[in-house]
Enzyme design. Structure first.
Site, PDB file in Angstrom:
ATOM      1  N   ALA A   1      -8.563  11.215 -10.765  1.00  0.00           N
ATOM      2  CA  ALA A   1      -7.654  10.878 -11.259  1.00  0.00           C
ATOM      3  C   ALA A   1      -6.045  10.993 -10.949  1.00  0.00           C
ATOM      4  O   ALA A   1      -4.815  11.017 -11.795  1.00  0.00           O
ATOM      5  CB  ALA A   1      -7.314  12.599 -12.124  1.00  0.00           C
TER       6      ALA A   1
ATOM      7  N   GLU B   1       1.303  -7.540 -16.645  1.00  0.00           N
ATOM      8  CA  GLU B   1       0.746  -5.650 -17.653  1.00  0.00           C
ATOM      9  C   GLU B   1      -0.112  -4.771 -17.315  1.00  0.00           C
ATOM     10  O   GLU B   1       1.027  -3.317 -17.682  1.00  0.00           O
ATOM     11  CB  GLU B   1       0.795  -5.977 -19.454  1.00  0.00           C
TER      12      GLU B   1
ATOM     13  N   LYS C   1       3.013   1.502  -3.236  1.00  0.00           N
ATOM     14  CA  LYS C   1       2.566   0.137  -4.507  1.00  0.00           C
ATOM     15  C   LYS C   1       3.520   1.238  -5.524  1.00  0.00           C
ATOM     16  O   LYS C   1       3.624   0.143  -6.758  1.00  0.00           O
ATOM     17  CB  LYS C   1       1.372   1.407  -4.835  1.00  0.00           C
TER      18      LYS C   1
ATOM     19  N   ASP D   1      -6.510  -4.569  -7.629  1.00  0.00           N
ATOM     20  CA  ASP D   1      -6.962  -3.789  -7.594  1.00  0.00           C
ATOM     21  C   ASP D   1      -7.993  -3.986  -9.538  1.00  0.00           C
ATOM     22  O   ASP D   1      -8.789  -3.401  -8.885  1.00  0.00           O
ATOM     23  CB  ASP D   1      -6.957  -2.189  -7.786  1.00  0.00           C
TER      24      ASP D   1
ATOM     25  N   THR E   1      -8.585  18.580  -9.892  1.00  0.00           N
ATOM     26  CA  THR E   1      -7.683  19.358 -10.455  1.00  0.00           C
ATOM     27  C   THR E   1      -7.576  19.285 -11.633  1.00  0.00           C
ATOM     28  O   THR E   1      -6.714  18.326 -12.327  1.00  0.00           O
ATOM     29  CB  THR E   1      -5.396  19.127  -9.745  1.00  0.00           C
TER      30      THR E   1
ATOM     31  N   THR F   1       0.780  -1.454  -0.035  1.00  0.00           N
ATOM     32  CA  THR F   1      -0.110  -0.234  -0.011  1.00  0.00           C
ATOM     33  C   THR F   1       1.127   1.085  -0.143  1.00  0.00           C
ATOM     34  O   THR F   1       2.395   1.177  -0.406  1.00  0.00           O
ATOM     35  CB  THR F   1      -0.959  -0.266   1.252  1.00  0.00           C
TER      36      THR F   1
END
Ligand code: ATR
Length: 292
Positions: free
Chosen positions: A136, A87, A75, A111, A162, A71
């Site tokens: 994002a 990949e 990561k 994830d 942003t 984590t």
């Protein structure tokens, strides 16, 4: 369920590394799974700051730890230190799961696999469709990778506080995955009602709405949602965020962040143990814990 006193010389160790580590639900989730299946494994938290990562990996190999989750803030930093990286982990730029096979460390991004599993029941509906992704950051990258690679979606709106970060992400995926059907928007809720209404699937990848900020939501305008839409929030505490409650009240189908948490955990469990996690039972156990 078996008793807690089963640990012996055969017990296999799985862990999670990161800093800080105290917010993670993975130890609870994985140990519930080991209890339910009776596998002789234990899952432990290891608080590892970034400057100790290399030493920690040597320690993991020396101690024969069978695998681990990764984590923040490790990561991304761990990628060049692994023998192999899948990949999806390479393109997303993050590893959240590592296996240790006789000293060979391999990196995965479950994830992405958790997003795929959570969205699979809606595969036909989202093929070719317009999707809105809120956020994002790292979580958005996993979601966008899964949407392009696994669901052949038609168009992705990236909506972010942003705007420039949304633009950069758009350019990154255009270059890496040859997908150009993006539009970037700043997160200004009153302006987004039409964008949301025009989307088959809306996914929140930000921490908005997470405990204790439970009244936060990317939008509070109920007209943003309607029947026939799917709304997915990666926040799992609370299980039904303000965004999901609003969407559900408008007749949208909702997917909880808890579903995603358990599905990504199940993929990691399978990589380490070679068998399936009892996903439904683990979901129910965690749900009662989070709701109470
Ligand atoms: P993660 O790996 O969990 O995605 P991250 O990479 O730090 O974490 O990204 C967090 C994302 O959530 C970003 O898109 C961030 O917006 P900015 O790019 O403007 O920072 C978004 N985010 C976090 N908190 C937010 C808030 N309170 N309101 C709106 N957006 C938020």
């Amino acid at each position: 369920m078996q008793s807690q006193n089963k640990f012996n010389h055969n017990t296999k160790i799985i862990g999670i590394i990161g800093h800080p580590i105290k917010h993670s639900y993975s130890p609870l989730m994985q140990n519930i799974a080991f209890e339910l299946t009776g596998l002789n494994y234990i899952y432990l938290p290891f608080d590892i700051p970034a400057n100790s990562l290399k030493d920690a990996l040597k320690g993991i190999v020396a101690l024969g730890i069978k695998g681990f989750n990764v984590t923040l803030p490790l990561k991304e930093k761990i990628l060049p230190l692994l023998k192999d990286v899948t990949e999806e982990a390479n393109i997303v730029g993050a590893v959240n799961t590592v296996t240790n096979e006789d000293g060979i460390l391999r990196g995965y991004n479950t994830d992405v696999l958790g997003v795929v599993e959570s969205l699979n029941p809606f595969k036909d509906e989202i093929a070719g469709a317009k999707i809105s992704v809120i956020g994002a950051g790292g979580a958005a990258r996993s979601v966008i990778y899964a949407l392009i690679r696994n669901f052949k979606v038609g168009h992705i709106n990236i909506i972010n506080r942003t705007e420039q970060t949304a633009e950069s992400l758009k350019e990154y995926f255009s270059a890496k995955m040859m997908f150009d059907n993006f539009k970037a928007f700043p997160l200004i809720p009153p302006d987004l009602v039409e964008t949301f209404r025009d989307s088959k699937l809306i996914i929140n990848t930000t921490s908005m709405g997470m405990y204790p900020e439970v009244d936060d939501s990317a939008t509070t305008i109920k007209e943003s949602f309607m029947k026939g839409q799917i709304v997915f929030d990666i926040v799992y505490n609370p299980v039904k965020t303000k965004l999901l409650r609003l969407a559900e009240s408008q007749g949208s189908t909702i997917i909880t962040g808890l579903k995603m948490l358990v599905e990504q955990g199940a993929k990691s469990y399978e990589l380490w143990c070679g068998e399936k996690m009892p996903v439904e039972k683990v979901y129910r156990a965690l749900e009662s814990y989070l709701v109470s």
